[in-house]
Design an enzyme around this catalytic site. Structure first.
Site, PDB file in Angstrom:
ATOM      1  N   GLU A  93      35.345  -8.483  67.656  1.00 36.13           N
ATOM      2  CA  GLU A  93      34.110  -8.885  67.003  1.00 36.13           C
ATOM      3  C   GLU A  93      33.009  -7.882  67.275  1.00 36.13           C
ATOM      4  OE1 GLU A  93      34.818 -13.679  67.060  1.00 36.13           O
ATOM      5  OE2 GLU A  93      34.220 -12.702  68.900  1.00 36.13           O
ATOM      6  N   CYS A 106      26.206  -4.382  68.336  1.00 39.96           N
ATOM      7  CA  CYS A 106      26.954  -4.551  69.580  1.00 39.96           C
ATOM      8  C   CYS A 106      28.434  -4.476  69.211  1.00 39.96           C
ATOM      9  CB  CYS A 106      26.590  -5.896  70.207  1.00 39.96           C
ATOM     10  SG  CYS A 106      27.563  -6.301  71.657  1.00 39.96           S
ATOM     11  N   CYS A 113      40.402  -7.903  77.343  1.00 41.71           N
ATOM     12  CA  CYS A 113      39.867  -7.135  78.472  1.00 41.71           C
ATOM     13  C   CYS A 113      40.764  -7.388  79.675  1.00 41.71           C
ATOM     14  CB  CYS A 113      38.438  -7.590  78.776  1.00 41.71           C
ATOM     15  SG  CYS A 113      37.605  -6.582  80.024  1.00 41.71           S
ATOM     16  N   CYS A 117      36.330 -11.111  84.505  1.00 43.07           N
ATOM     17  CA  CYS A 117      35.132 -11.538  85.237  1.00 43.07           C
ATOM     18  C   CYS A 117      34.969 -13.051  85.048  1.00 43.07           C
ATOM     19  CB  CYS A 117      33.895 -10.804  84.712  1.00 43.07           C
ATOM     20  SG  CYS A 117      34.007  -9.015  84.904  1.00 43.07           S
ATOM     21  N   CYS A 120      32.931 -14.601  81.923  1.00 44.70           N
ATOM     22  CA  CYS A 120      33.029 -13.986  80.594  1.00 44.70           C
ATOM     23  C   CYS A 120      34.233 -14.507  79.816  1.00 44.70           C
ATOM     24  CB  CYS A 120      33.126 -12.466  80.749  1.00 44.70           C
ATOM     25  SG  CYS A 120      33.281 -11.595  79.180  1.00 44.70           S
ATOM     26  N   CYS A 339      26.319 -12.750  74.424  1.00 47.18           N
ATOM     27  CA  CYS A 339      27.029 -11.996  75.464  1.00 47.18           C
ATOM     28  C   CYS A 339      28.040 -12.887  76.141  1.00 47.18           C
ATOM     29  CB  CYS A 339      26.091 -11.571  76.591  1.00 47.18           C
ATOM     30  SG  CYS A 339      24.904 -10.357  76.161  1.00 47.18           S
TER      31      CYS A 339
HETATM   32  N1  SAH Z   1      32.814  -4.680  79.987  1.00 53.18           N
HETATM   33  C1  SAH Z   1      31.489  -4.226  79.802  1.00 53.18           C
HETATM   34  C2  SAH Z   1      30.888  -4.577  78.456  1.00 53.18           C
HETATM   35  C3  SAH Z   1      31.084  -5.980  77.917  1.00 53.18           C
HETATM   36  S1  SAH Z   1      30.107  -7.301  78.463  1.00 53.18           S
HETATM   37  C4  SAH Z   1      30.597  -4.736  80.922  1.00 53.18           C
HETATM   38  O1  SAH Z   1      31.074  -5.520  81.733  1.00 53.18           O
HETATM   39  O2  SAH Z   1      29.457  -4.313  81.030  1.00 53.18           O
HETATM   40  C5  SAH Z   1      28.428  -7.006  78.067  1.00 53.18           C
HETATM   41  C6  SAH Z   1      27.475  -7.720  79.025  1.00 53.18           C
HETATM   42  O3  SAH Z   1      27.518  -9.156  78.858  1.00 53.18           O
HETATM   43  C7  SAH Z   1      27.825  -7.448  80.468  1.00 53.18           C
HETATM   44  O4  SAH Z   1      26.696  -7.205  81.232  1.00 53.18           O
HETATM   45  C8  SAH Z   1      28.480  -8.757  80.855  1.00 53.18           C
HETATM   46  O5  SAH Z   1      28.528  -8.928  82.214  1.00 53.18           O
HETATM   47  C9  SAH Z   1      27.626  -9.761  80.123  1.00 53.18           C
HETATM   48  N2  SAH Z   1      28.229 -11.097  80.042  1.00 53.18           N
HETATM   49  C10 SAH Z   1      29.534 -11.429  80.131  1.00 53.18           C
HETATM   50  N3  SAH Z   1      29.696 -12.752  80.033  1.00 53.18           N
HETATM   51  C11 SAH Z   1      28.460 -13.302  79.877  1.00 53.18           C
HETATM   52  C12 SAH Z   1      27.981 -14.627  79.694  1.00 53.18           C
HETATM   53  N4  SAH Z   1      28.803 -15.681  79.647  1.00 53.18           N
HETATM   54  N5  SAH Z   1      26.651 -14.808  79.548  1.00 53.18           N
HETATM   55  C13 SAH Z   1      25.810 -13.751  79.556  1.00 53.18           C
HETATM   56  N6  SAH Z   1      26.207 -12.470  79.709  1.00 53.18           N
HETATM   57  C14 SAH Z   1      27.525 -12.241  79.881  1.00 53.18           C
END
Ligand code: SAH
Length: 346
Positions: A93, A106, A113, A117, A120, A339
């Site tokens: 997406e 974006c 992935c 984390c 996420c 995000c």
């Molecule tokens: N893998 C990369 C890019 C993808 S995530 C990274 O980790 O930076 C883009 C951003 O969204 C990152 O800062 C990530 O930590 C954040 N993110 C992930 N899950 C989220 C959530 N549930 N709410 C808000 N931000 C989130």
């Protein structure tokens, strides 16, 4: 028979060499690249200035893939989410985020992935595929069209903050950046592009060594190893000391201020002690801080920080440490475009 090679995976030099084998001069390579990267051609038949014989030879030898666009959803706040079909059952997406000053695309760098984390949604999917440079550029091209259709303007910024970890798909991400910033290509300024990483120290150093001109954002989210290990498994092999060294190296080599991203999780990382730890870490280089509102995902392990805690956290960093702090408000939540919510649900 071997599947024909995607012509978009060739560098300019490789394309010149391939054409030489076909008895063609180097300027043909420029013409073809212009069709692919400037005009967004999706077939060799469109390349009318090449001559019929060469077009037939190209069709036999190469494929010219284009990303297949799936469903588009528009949020009530103007955010647009677009699905791209990579292969059967594989969707990524891209999201278009309009604000008063910016029109940000974006984009995703991987299907799924590998990092998992804790907060996420993409991490729940596992890694299915690294996107090619062309597949990444196609997202930008499509989101630019959507920006025109829905908001009557072009893109101002690009962030690699969709699905995937860009620094674990380094070569293709850098290829895509070359095409987004280059000619033939989209000709955007690298200073309008941000690559966001969960923190792969070796590859952050590599960005420095390669003297990249794009911006770097590090998803920090906790500034002690103990806390960061709990939410980001990658921290066990890329701890805060190694990230600090890598970020300093990046800054020394590029002169670009990194951004530290920090998702505020209620009663987990949003207290004054956490802010102090963040400030201590962040003083290693001139930087900006982006505080991110947490977008809840299915299992409810975490909650969004209370508004007063978010404010306190921001002001503590500003007032006591003189830091540049922005709060990134959640956008497109009603269409699962915010995000951390991208997980190919469509
Ligand atoms: N893998 C990369 C890019 C993808 S995530 C990274 O980790 O930076 C883009 C951003 O969204 C990152 O800062 C990530 O930590 C954040 N993110 C992930 N899950 C989220 C959530 N549930 N709410 C808000 N931000 C989130």
């Amino acid at each position: 028979m071997k599947a024909p090679k995607d012509i978009r995976t060739l560098s300019s030099e490789q394309l010149v060499a391939e054409l030489k084998v076909l008895g063609q001069p180097a300027f043909r390579a420029r013409q073809i690249e212009s069709w692919i990267w400037d005009k967004g051609a999706s077939s060799f038949d469109e390349m009318t200035n090449l001559g019929g014989d060469l077009r037939v030879q190209l069709i036999e030898k190469f494929s010219l893939g284009r990303l297949d666009t799936g469903e588009t959803q528009v949020s009530k706040d103007g955010t647009v989410k677009c699905a791209f079909n990579i292969a059967a059952g594989q969707i990524v997406e891209g999201v278009l985020i309009p604000t008063s000053k910016r029109m940000t695309a974006c984009i995703s760098s991987q299907v799924g992935c590998s990092l998992a984390c804790a907060f996420c949604a993409t991490g729940r999917m596992k890694l299915l595929k690294n996107l090619t440079g062309g597949e990444i550029v196609d997202q930008v091209r499509r989101l630019a069209e959507l920006a025109q259709e829905h908001h009557g303007k072009g893109l101002s910024n690009i962030v690699y903050m969709g699905m995937g970890e860009p620094l674990l798909n380094y070569r293709h991400v850098m290829e895509s950046i070359d095409r987004i910033t280059g000619t033939p290509g989209l000709g955007m300024s690298p200073s309008r592009i941000t690559v966001s990483t969960a923190g792969i120290a070796k590859m952050i150093r590599r960005m420095g060594d390669d003297e990249t001109r794009v911006n770097l954002a590090l998803s920090l989210h906790a500034a002690t190893d103990e806390k960061r290990n709990k939410i980001m498994a990658i921290n066990e092999t890329n701890d805060l000391d190694s990230l600090r060294d890598a970020i300093q190296h990046f800054y020394t080599k590029t002169g670009t201020r990194p951004t530290f991203e920090y998702v505020l999780l209620r009663d987990f990382n949003d207290g004054v002690e956490d802010a102090r730890a963040l400030a201590r870490f962040a003083t290693c280089v001139p930087c900006k801080i982006n505080l991110i509102e947490y977008n809840p995902i299915d299992d409810g392990e975490f909650e969004r920080s209370r508004p007063e805690n978010t404010d306190d956290f921001q002001h503590f960093l500003e007032d006591h440490f003189n830091m540049i702090v922005n709060v990134r408000r959640s956008r497109g939540e009603d269409i699962d475009a915010a995000c951390g919510q991208l997980a190919g649900k469509g």
